[in-house]
Scaffold this motif. Structure first.
Motif, PDB file in Angstrom:
ATOM      1  N   VAL A 286       6.784 116.487  68.556  1.00 44.27           N
ATOM      2  CA  VAL A 286       5.369 116.431  68.174  1.00 44.27           C
ATOM      3  C   VAL A 286       5.240 116.134  66.681  1.00 44.27           C
ATOM      4  CG1 VAL A 286       3.267 117.806  67.900  1.00 44.27           C
ATOM      5  CG2 VAL A 286       4.555 117.923  70.042  1.00 44.27           C
ATOM      6  N   ARG A 287       6.052 116.795  65.856  1.00 47.11           N
ATOM      7  CA  ARG A 287       6.018 116.540  64.412  1.00 47.11           C
ATOM      8  C   ARG A 287       6.392 115.084  64.115  1.00 47.11           C
ATOM      9  NH1 ARG A 287       8.316 121.816  63.945  1.00 47.11           N
ATOM     10  NH2 ARG A 287      10.399 120.943  63.699  1.00 47.11           N
ATOM     11  N   LYS A 288       7.372 114.562  64.821  1.00 46.87           N
ATOM     12  CA  LYS A 288       7.801 113.181  64.620  1.00 46.87           C
ATOM     13  C   LYS A 288       6.671 112.210  64.950  1.00 46.87           C
ATOM     14  CE  LYS A 288      11.482 109.944  66.004  1.00 46.87           C
ATOM     15  NZ  LYS A 288      10.654 108.851  66.550  1.00 46.87           N
ATOM     16  N   LEU A 289       5.996 112.451  66.066  1.00 46.86           N
ATOM     17  CA  LEU A 289       4.875 111.592  66.452  1.00 46.86           C
ATOM     18  C   LEU A 289       3.758 111.650  65.408  1.00 46.86           C
ATOM     19  CD1 LEU A 289       4.557 112.341  70.292  1.00 46.86           C
ATOM     20  CD2 LEU A 289       5.548 110.304  69.211  1.00 46.86           C
ATOM     21  N   ALA A 290       3.509 112.848  64.884  1.00 50.12           N
ATOM     22  CA  ALA A 290       2.462 113.013  63.870  1.00 50.12           C
ATOM     23  C   ALA A 290       2.837 112.298  62.575  1.00 50.12           C
ATOM     24  CB  ALA A 290       2.215 114.485  63.610  1.00 50.12           C
TER      25      ALA A 290
ATOM     26  N   GLU B  26      -5.233 116.684  71.296  1.00 52.63           N
ATOM     27  CA  GLU B  26      -5.803 115.749  72.269  1.00 52.63           C
ATOM     28  C   GLU B  26      -4.995 114.459  72.326  1.00 52.63           C
ATOM     29  OE1 GLU B  26     -10.048 113.514  73.314  1.00 52.63           O
ATOM     30  OE2 GLU B  26      -9.952 115.063  71.758  1.00 52.63           O
ATOM     31  N   ASP B  27      -4.571 113.972  71.167  1.00 54.34           N
ATOM     32  CA  ASP B  27      -3.750 112.759  71.134  1.00 54.34           C
ATOM     33  C   ASP B  27      -2.422 112.975  71.844  1.00 54.34           C
ATOM     34  OD1 ASP B  27      -5.656 111.406  69.727  1.00 54.34           O
ATOM     35  OD2 ASP B  27      -4.680 111.607  67.774  1.00 54.34           O
ATOM     36  N   PHE B  28      -1.826 114.159  71.650  1.00 56.73           N
ATOM     37  CA  PHE B  28      -0.547 114.435  72.305  1.00 56.73           C
ATOM     38  C   PHE B  28      -0.737 114.525  73.813  1.00 56.73           C
ATOM     39  CE2 PHE B  28       2.949 117.547  73.410  1.00 56.73           C
ATOM     40  CZ  PHE B  28       3.956 116.602  73.348  1.00 56.73           C
ATOM     41  N   ALA B  29      -1.853 115.105  74.247  1.00 56.31           N
ATOM     42  CA  ALA B  29      -2.146 115.165  75.677  1.00 56.31           C
ATOM     43  C   ALA B  29      -2.261 113.762  76.258  1.00 56.31           C
ATOM     44  CB  ALA B  29      -3.432 115.955  75.918  1.00 56.31           C
ATOM     45  N   ASN B  30      -2.913 112.878  75.516  1.00 55.36           N
ATOM     46  CA  ASN B  30      -3.042 111.486  75.966  1.00 55.36           C
ATOM     47  C   ASN B  30      -1.684 110.788  75.987  1.00 55.36           C
ATOM     48  OD1 ASN B  30      -5.839 111.730  76.216  1.00 55.36           O
ATOM     49  ND2 ASN B  30      -6.216 111.029  74.127  1.00 55.36           N
ATOM     50  N   PHE B  31      -0.858 111.104  75.011  1.00 54.73           N
ATOM     51  CA  PHE B  31       0.491 110.530  74.951  1.00 54.73           C
ATOM     52  C   PHE B  31       1.282 110.933  76.197  1.00 54.73           C
ATOM     53  CE2 PHE B  31       4.980 110.747  73.874  1.00 54.73           C
ATOM     54  CZ  PHE B  31       5.200 109.549  73.212  1.00 54.73           C
ATOM     55  N   LYS B  32       1.199 112.207  76.579  1.00 56.28           N
ATOM     56  CA  LYS B  32       1.907 112.685  77.768  1.00 56.28           C
ATOM     57  C   LYS B  32       1.352 112.059  79.038  1.00 56.28           C
ATOM     58  CE  LYS B  32       1.334 117.073  76.923  1.00 56.28           C
ATOM     59  NZ  LYS B  32       1.419 118.544  77.123  1.00 56.28           N
ATOM     60  N   ASP B  33       0.033 111.860  79.070  1.00 58.07           N
ATOM     61  CA  ASP B  33      -0.581 111.221  80.232  1.00 58.07           C
ATOM     62  C   ASP B  33      -0.032 109.805  80.423  1.00 58.07           C
ATOM     63  OD1 ASP B  33      -2.118 113.425  80.842  1.00 58.07           O
ATOM     64  OD2 ASP B  33      -3.897 112.694  79.780  1.00 58.07           O
TER      65      ASP B  33
END
Length: 206
Positions: A172-176, A185-192
């Motif tokens: 998550v830190r890497k993506l941020a 919310e962005d991470f939830a969308n990423f997982k979707d």
């Protein structure tokens, strides 16, 4: 100790401690009663694969535990978590996909990081100023493991669970840092999106 009991011991630790403080709702069963119920639900679940893809398998007992954890969180935090059985399976798949992707991208968690994290949690729970409900949960986890408290905290099974949790945190830190996400919310969308990529290849057995 078998796989079922260890899943209860480790996954509940993650579900309760990492999510935040625990609040008592009105007219809820005691923590001891809820732990007995969770253990019963998991033991009664059949031991079979209920969903699988190229790089993951979801077992019925793990599903039962995840579902029991949600019910536990609802009662302890006085909230409603609206998820169908299929939603739960998909959430478990997304977690597996994130862990796989993190490892593919070269992320890892050292044994020292795991040890330091577990030591911090143990010290936190031993603090007399900490929420007494958390101590009660900790005591139940140790009791259900059938181990001494030291053996519980030093167990390989527990370390494996925290390794995955810390790996997800690093990812998550890497993506941020890369600007791919800005919040939950962005991470939830990423997982979707990860799930959508493999959805046609998922084999369900429910």
């Amino acid at each position: 100790m078998g796989r079922i009991s260890w899943m209860v011991v480790s996954a509940l630790t993650l579900a309760v401690i990492i999510t935040g403080s625990v609040l008592y709702a009105n007219n809820v069963p005691s923590v001891d009663e809820m732990f007995v119920d969770i253990d019963h639900q998991v033991k009664e679940a059949p031991d079979r694969i209920i969903a699988q893809g190229p790089d993951f398998e979801i077992y019925s007992k793990d599903f039962a535990l995840f579902k029991a954890n949600l019910a536990f969180s609802e009662k302890m935090n006085n909230v409603t978590i609206d998820m169908t059985d299929k939603d739960i399976i998909h959430e478990m798949i997304k977690e597996a996909l994130v862990v796989n992707l993190a490892r593919e991208e070269g992320l890892f968690v050292s044994k020292q990081e795991i040890t330091d994290y577990i030591t911090h949690l143990r010290e936190l729970l031993d603090d007399p100023e900490h929420d007494p409900a958390m101590k009660q949960i900790r005591d139940n986890l140790v009791k259900m493991s059938g181990l001494s408290e030291d053996e519980y905290w030093e167990s390989e099974e527990l370390a494996q669970k925290y390794e995955k949790a810390l790996l997800i945190q690093k990812f998550v830190r890497k993506l941020a840092e890369e600007g791919q996400i800005r919040g939950a919310e962005d991470f939830a969308n990423f997982k979707d999106k990860l799930l959508q990529k493999v959805k046609t290849g998922i084999i369900y057995n429910v």
